[in-house]
Motif scaffolding. Structure first.
Motif, PDB file in Angstrom:
ATOM      1  N   ASP A   8      38.399  39.968  37.107  1.00 21.50           N
ATOM      2  CA  ASP A   8      38.670  39.893  35.671  1.00 21.50           C
ATOM      3  C   ASP A   8      39.030  38.471  35.239  1.00 21.50           C
ATOM      4  O   ASP A   8      39.022  37.540  36.047  1.00 21.50           O
ATOM      5  N   THR A   9      39.374  38.316  33.972  1.00 23.75           N
ATOM      6  CA  THR A   9      39.679  37.002  33.404  1.00 23.75           C
ATOM      7  C   THR A   9      40.978  36.407  33.943  1.00 23.75           C
ATOM      8  O   THR A   9      41.223  35.225  33.784  1.00 23.75           O
ATOM      9  N   HIS A  10      41.812  37.241  34.590  1.00 21.99           N
ATOM     10  CA  HIS A  10      43.072  36.764  35.175  1.00 21.99           C
ATOM     11  C   HIS A  10      42.900  36.447  36.657  1.00 21.99           C
ATOM     12  O   HIS A  10      43.866  36.245  37.362  1.00 21.99           O
ATOM     13  N   ASN A  11      41.646  36.436  37.117  1.00 25.79           N
ATOM     14  CA  ASN A  11      41.314  36.150  38.510  1.00 25.79           C
ATOM     15  C   ASN A  11      41.807  37.223  39.478  1.00 25.79           C
ATOM     16  O   ASN A  11      42.038  36.941  40.651  1.00 25.79           O
ATOM     17  N   THR A  12      41.968  38.437  38.993  1.00 24.93           N
ATOM     18  CA  THR A  12      42.311  39.577  39.845  1.00 24.93           C
ATOM     19  C   THR A  12      41.013  40.254  40.247  1.00 24.93           C
ATOM     20  O   THR A  12      40.175  40.547  39.397  1.00 24.93           O
ATOM     21  N   THR A  13      40.850  40.496  41.536  1.00 26.38           N
ATOM     22  CA  THR A  13      39.666  41.201  42.029  1.00 26.38           C
ATOM     23  C   THR A  13      40.003  42.680  42.136  1.00 26.38           C
ATOM     24  O   THR A  13      41.029  43.055  42.697  1.00 26.38           O
ATOM     25  N   TRP A  14      39.125  43.505  41.581  1.00 23.52           N
ATOM     26  CA  TRP A  14      39.298  44.956  41.556  1.00 23.52           C
ATOM     27  C   TRP A  14      38.225  45.603  42.416  1.00 23.52           C
ATOM     28  O   TRP A  14      37.049  45.295  42.284  1.00 23.52           O
ATOM     29  N   ALA A  15      38.635  46.521  43.280  1.00 23.53           N
ATOM     30  CA  ALA A  15      37.713  47.322  44.081  1.00 23.53           C
ATOM     31  C   ALA A  15      37.666  48.714  43.455  1.00 23.53           C
ATOM     32  O   ALA A  15      38.688  49.397  43.378  1.00 23.53           O
ATOM     33  N   CYS A  16      36.493  49.118  42.990  1.00 19.78           N
ATOM     34  CA  CYS A  16      36.347  50.381  42.268  1.00 19.78           C
ATOM     35  C   CYS A  16      35.475  51.359  43.056  1.00 19.78           C
ATOM     36  O   CYS A  16      34.416  50.988  43.569  1.00 19.78           O
ATOM     37  N   VAL A  17      35.942  52.597  43.133  1.00 14.64           N
ATOM     38  CA  VAL A  17      35.198  53.663  43.799  1.00 14.64           C
ATOM     39  C   VAL A  17      35.302  54.929  42.960  1.00 14.64           C
ATOM     40  O   VAL A  17      36.302  55.160  42.285  1.00 14.64           O
TER      41      VAL A  17
END
Length: 80
Positions: A8-17
């Motif tokens: 995201d724009t805050h440089n957080t990586t999200w793993a989605c399942v």
């Protein structure tokens, strides 16, 4: 289990399942089918790196292939 990662724009990586996928059993398949809404949405769980909290989304069942990274990060940000 298919996992999709976005940042995201805050440089957080999200793993989605998608919930209940990746478990090879009749019970899991039934749970996945029952969790689909009447509108065709499925539950998706996105887990972040860092300090943010996990979010649960309801997305169209074609989310993995057809939802853009921007649309997915927007859905995550809206759910926070």
């Amino acid at each position: 289990m298919q996992q999709r990662e976005v940042t995201d724009t805050h440089n957080t990586t999200w793993a989605c399942v998608q919930a209940y996928t990746g478990v090879d059993s009749t019970v899991a398949a039934e749970a996945a089918e029952r969790s689909e809404t009447t509108g065709g949405a499925v539950p998706v769980v996105c887990t972040p790196t860092g300090g943010a909290q996990t979010v649960r989304l309801e997305l169209g069942k074609d989310w993995f292939e057809n939802l853009s990274d921007e649309e997915l990060t927007a859905a995550i940000e809206a759910a926070q």
